[in-house]
Write a protein that holds these residues in place. Structure first.
Motif, PDB file in Angstrom:
ATOM      1  N   GLN A 504       0.836  -1.201   0.000  1.00 16.25           N
ATOM      2  CA  GLN A 504       0.000   0.000   0.000  1.00 16.25           C
ATOM      3  C   GLN A 504       0.868   1.247   0.000  1.00 16.25           C
ATOM      4  OE1 GLN A 504      -2.702  -0.335   3.454  1.00 16.25           O
ATOM      5  NE2 GLN A 504      -4.394  -0.203   2.020  1.00 16.25           N
ATOM      6  N   VAL A 505       0.313   2.310  -0.547  1.00 20.37           N
ATOM      7  CA  VAL A 505       0.934   3.641  -0.449  1.00 20.37           C
ATOM      8  C   VAL A 505      -0.172   4.639  -0.119  1.00 20.37           C
ATOM      9  CG1 VAL A 505       2.894   3.213  -1.990  1.00 20.37           C
ATOM     10  CG2 VAL A 505       0.699   3.966  -2.936  1.00 20.37           C
ATOM     11  N   ALA A 506       0.215   5.833   0.273  1.00 23.42           N
ATOM     12  CA  ALA A 506      -0.759   6.862   0.646  1.00 23.42           C
ATOM     13  C   ALA A 506      -1.209   7.673  -0.559  1.00 23.42           C
ATOM     14  CB  ALA A 506      -0.160   7.783   1.695  1.00 23.42           C
ATOM     15  N   LYS A 507      -2.505   7.986  -0.570  1.00 26.06           N
ATOM     16  CA  LYS A 507      -3.058   8.918  -1.554  1.00 26.06           C
ATOM     17  C   LYS A 507      -3.819   9.992  -0.797  1.00 26.06           C
ATOM     18  CE  LYS A 507      -6.225   9.479  -5.465  1.00 26.06           C
ATOM     19  NZ  LYS A 507      -7.056   8.823  -6.508  1.00 26.06           N
ATOM     20  N   VAL A 508      -3.686  11.247  -1.207  1.00 27.45           N
ATOM     21  CA  VAL A 508      -4.344  12.343  -0.501  1.00 27.45           C
ATOM     22  C   VAL A 508      -5.358  13.034  -1.409  1.00 27.45           C
ATOM     23  CG1 VAL A 508      -2.485  13.980  -1.067  1.00 27.45           C
ATOM     24  CG2 VAL A 508      -4.029  14.460   0.844  1.00 27.45           C
ATOM     25  N   PHE A 509      -6.538  13.298  -0.865  1.00 31.30           N
ATOM     26  CA  PHE A 509      -7.573  14.084  -1.533  1.00 31.30           C
ATOM     27  C   PHE A 509      -7.601  15.446  -0.858  1.00 31.30           C
ATOM     28  CE2 PHE A 509      -8.757   9.674  -2.056  1.00 31.30           C
ATOM     29  CZ  PHE A 509      -9.140   9.597  -3.394  1.00 31.30           C
ATOM     30  N   ILE A 510      -7.481  16.510  -1.638  1.00 34.09           N
ATOM     31  CA  ILE A 510      -7.284  17.856  -1.081  1.00 34.09           C
ATOM     32  C   ILE A 510      -8.402  18.797  -1.511  1.00 34.09           C
ATOM     33  CG2 ILE A 510      -5.744  19.856  -1.037  1.00 34.09           C
ATOM     34  CD1 ILE A 510      -3.441  17.895  -1.691  1.00 34.09           C
ATOM     35  N   VAL A 511      -8.940  19.542  -0.535  1.00 32.50           N
ATOM     36  CA  VAL A 511      -9.867  20.644  -0.798  1.00 32.50           C
ATOM     37  C   VAL A 511      -9.107  21.936  -0.520  1.00 32.50           C
ATOM     38  CG1 VAL A 511     -12.044  21.753  -0.179  1.00 32.50           C
ATOM     39  CG2 VAL A 511     -11.866  19.252  -0.153  1.00 32.50           C
ATOM     40  N   LEU A 512      -9.026  22.797  -1.511  1.00 33.64           N
ATOM     41  CA  LEU A 512      -8.253  24.031  -1.371  1.00 33.64           C
ATOM     42  C   LEU A 512      -9.081  25.144  -0.731  1.00 33.64           C
ATOM     43  CD1 LEU A 512      -6.522  23.993  -4.887  1.00 33.64           C
ATOM     44  CD2 LEU A 512      -5.466  23.439  -2.683  1.00 33.64           C
ATOM     45  N   ASN A 513      -8.384  26.145  -0.204  1.00 34.57           N
ATOM     46  CA  ASN A 513      -9.054  27.300   0.384  1.00 34.57           C
ATOM     47  C   ASN A 513      -9.815  28.065  -0.687  1.00 34.57           C
ATOM     48  OD1 ASN A 513      -8.341  27.228   3.164  1.00 34.57           O
ATOM     49  ND2 ASN A 513      -6.268  27.872   2.660  1.00 34.57           N
ATOM     50  N   ASP A 514     -10.829  28.818  -0.271  1.00 32.42           N
ATOM     51  CA  ASP A 514     -11.579  29.661  -1.199  1.00 32.42           C
ATOM     52  C   ASP A 514     -10.621  30.596  -1.930  1.00 32.42           C
ATOM     53  OD1 ASP A 514     -13.945  28.534  -0.463  1.00 32.42           O
ATOM     54  OD2 ASP A 514     -14.534  30.136   0.912  1.00 32.42           O
ATOM     55  N   GLY A 515     -10.819  30.707  -3.232  1.00 32.59           N
ATOM     56  CA  GLY A 515      -9.975  31.602  -4.029  1.00 32.59           C
ATOM     57  C   GLY A 515      -8.734  30.947  -4.588  1.00 32.59           C
TER      58      GLY A 515
END
Length: 565
Positions: A504-515
């Motif tokens: 296994q390896v890590a995967k990241v899901f990212i939500v960015l800041n407004d703008g």
């Protein structure tokens, strides 16, 4: 690294604020414990609903009327009554009325799918159902596959005054299904009418250890399980939570936005607060966009929420409105990073509140809350100190072997709020409730954490979420904490994905800041930040931007949905 046996040590007690190490818990039923508050504060407001208020005296009379109707409809001691309603007065009244007649309340979220409702009804063996009108159509399709023989159909408008009820019906027209009323299918008002002519005994004196509530685990990483909790579990939670939250008590108010099918929402926001004489503002249809406005409008002094709701608060512009009434904020239900906590604390201060987020920890199997940050004693990424009479033990995963201070292992809990067991699931009960060599039964939480020399507990993450990559143990929660501190990142979630060589390896899901827009430059900046702050073996292998993270019905991140992407 200092190693020490912890089982006979309680260093956290010195951080209690006017709280005894041991408490005397009620030996009565839940409604019996509530009666103590009714007798002390009869004319105080028990709940508020869309501007209408109800005193403790009237609230208790409503519970008695409803209990009488339950008996008139044939509900007996130990029967199972499913409540599939949002946070309305009738739902809370029904909850306590079920307890008064000696039955067991099974709490189900009205947004559950048809097959889920069918599963819950059958697993609990419910024969009586109180359901929201807007979801009755789901029930109609599956009810013949269950043992349910009586249905009460409720509405959010049942507890509103005439003009507000009219407005509610006008706004919801076209959504409410047509309900064919029979002797076994009735409205809330019709149901109450049956009790007026009932003159038999309707109060059942239950014991503290008798089963009282069935809640279902959130199912973020597996199938939901029915959790049986006793009167004693809930009453112990109420008293311990009341003592640990110094600001709770008469004259204070809480915003009940967490649903009553959730342990945190039912146990802390409803039972705890009502048993200590507070005003509960019931919100049946909560929108995160209204969070800040509701806090200001109702002059709320205490708020309990999951981290994702505090995240949403940060995006709100309150203008001239202030939060000066807010004295205490409790975060539970999921892990809150120190970065998010500090952001929320700053937001409160900027809006006139002295409140600082107090991080708590618990799980439904322990009646929702067992640990909380003492006032003014926050430590980064700590979930606080154990409640009175509650013991924490960190063991080597898969064993009963206790580890030393600051050593990671599985979190185990012993105390008055630990469940009776899972319903119809002996195997899972035996796995979760294990008798150790000290003769005590310990709840194995499935969470990884550690305890420091002062008794502060640190949550690392779920054992099931732990990623084993090329022989290394990776903690997604720690990786998330690092990435969340990047200036462009609003929030993120890390999962494990298959790898041909490393397992296994890590995967990241990212939500960015407004703008901030997804771009190659932003991606490279985050990757570089990770390389500077994470060990090479724990670096995410994949990065993906999302507009938002999928959530469960209670606002936790739905990891299983991300794993299917």
């Amino acid at each position: 690294m200092k190693k020490s046996k912890l089982r006979n040590s309680t260093p956290w007690v010195k951080y209690y604020k006017d709280v005894s190490k041991h408490l005397k818990y009620s030996e009565s039923s839940m409604v019996g414990y509530l009666l103590e508050a009714v007798s002390k504060y009869p004319e105080d407001v028990a709940y508020e609903f869309y501007g209408s208020t109800c005193t403790y005296r009237t609230f208790y009379e409503q519970i008695r009327e409803t209990a009488r109707s339950l008996k008139a409809q044939g509900v007996k001691e130990n029967d199972k009554v499913t409540i599939c309603m949002p946070n309305t007065p009738s739902a809370v009244i029904m909850f306590y009325a079920v307890n008064m007649v000696g039955a067991i309340a099974c709490m189900v979220h009205p947004l559950s799918a048809e097959n889920e409702i069918e599963l819950y009804l059958n697993e609990s063996e419910s024969n009586f159902l109180f359901v929201l009108d807007l979801v009755y159509e789901k029930v109609r399709k599956i009810v013949d596959n269950t043992n349910v023989n009586k249905i009460v159909v409720g509405s959010v408008g049942d507890n509103l005054k005439n003009i507000k009820k009219f407005i509610y019906k006008f706004r919801s027209r076209g959504e409410t299904p047509k309900i064919e009323h029979t002797d076994d299918i009735m409205t809330w008002r019709e149901f109450l009418n049956f009790g007026y002519d009932y003159d038999g005994e309707f109060v059942c004196l239950r014991k503290a250890q008798d089963p009282a509530v069935i809640l279902y685990s959130g199912g973020t990483s597996g199938s939901p399980k029915g959790i049986m909790l006793s009167n004693y579990n809930f009453n112990a939670l109420a008293l311990a939570s009341h003592k640990m939250i110094e600001q709770s008590g008469p004259g204070e108010s809480i915003l009940a936005i967490l649903p009553i099918f959730h342990g945190f929402g039912l146990g802390v926001c409803i039972h705890t607060t009502l048993c200590c004489g507070m005003r509960v503002v019931l919100v049946p249809n909560f929108s995160p966009k209204e969070f800040g406005k509701l806090l200001c409008k109702h002059k709320i002094s205490i708020v309990c929420a999951v981290p994702s709701l505090f995240e949403s608060l940060l995006k709100m512009k309150l203008g001239k409105k202030d939060l000066s009434y807010l004295k205490c904020a409790i975060s539970g239900g999921d892990f809150m990073s120190s970065d998010l906590k500090h952001k929320v604390d700053k937001y409160f201060k900027e809006h006139g509140s002295s409140a600082e987020v107090r991080v708590g920890y618990g799980l439904t199997e322990a009646s929702a809350a067992t640990c909380a940050t003492p006032t003014g004693e926050y430590r980064d990424n700590s979930i606080g100190i154990p409640f009175p009479d509650t013991r924490y033990k960190i063991v080597k995963i898969g064993t009963h072997e206790e580890v030393g201070y600051n050593v990671d292992g599985e979190i185990c809990i012993n105390g008055p709020t630990v469940m009776l067991g899972y319903i119809n699931n002996i195997e899972e009960t035996i796995h979760a409730l294990q008798k150790h060599e000290d003769g005590k039964v310990w709840l194995h939480t499935g969470d990884v954490g550690c305890i420091d020399e002062d008794g502060f507990v640190y949550f690392k993450q779920r054992v099931k979420r732990m990623i084993i990559s090329n022989g290394y143990n990776l903690y997604p929660s720690y990786i998330e904490t690092v990435i969340n501190s990047h200036p462009d990142v609003f929030t993120c979630t890390v999962i494990g994905i298959p790898h041909p060589k490393k397992v296994q390896v890590a995967k990241v899901f990212i939500v960015l800041n407004d703008g901030v827009k997804p771009s190659k430059e932003v991606m490279n900046s985050i990757k570089s930040y990770c390389e500077e702050n994470l060990a090479k073996y724990s670096l995410p292998s994949e990065y993906e931007f999302l507009d938002s993270l999928p959530k469960t019905l209670v606002g936790k991140v739905a990891y299983t949905k991300l794993e299917k992407k």
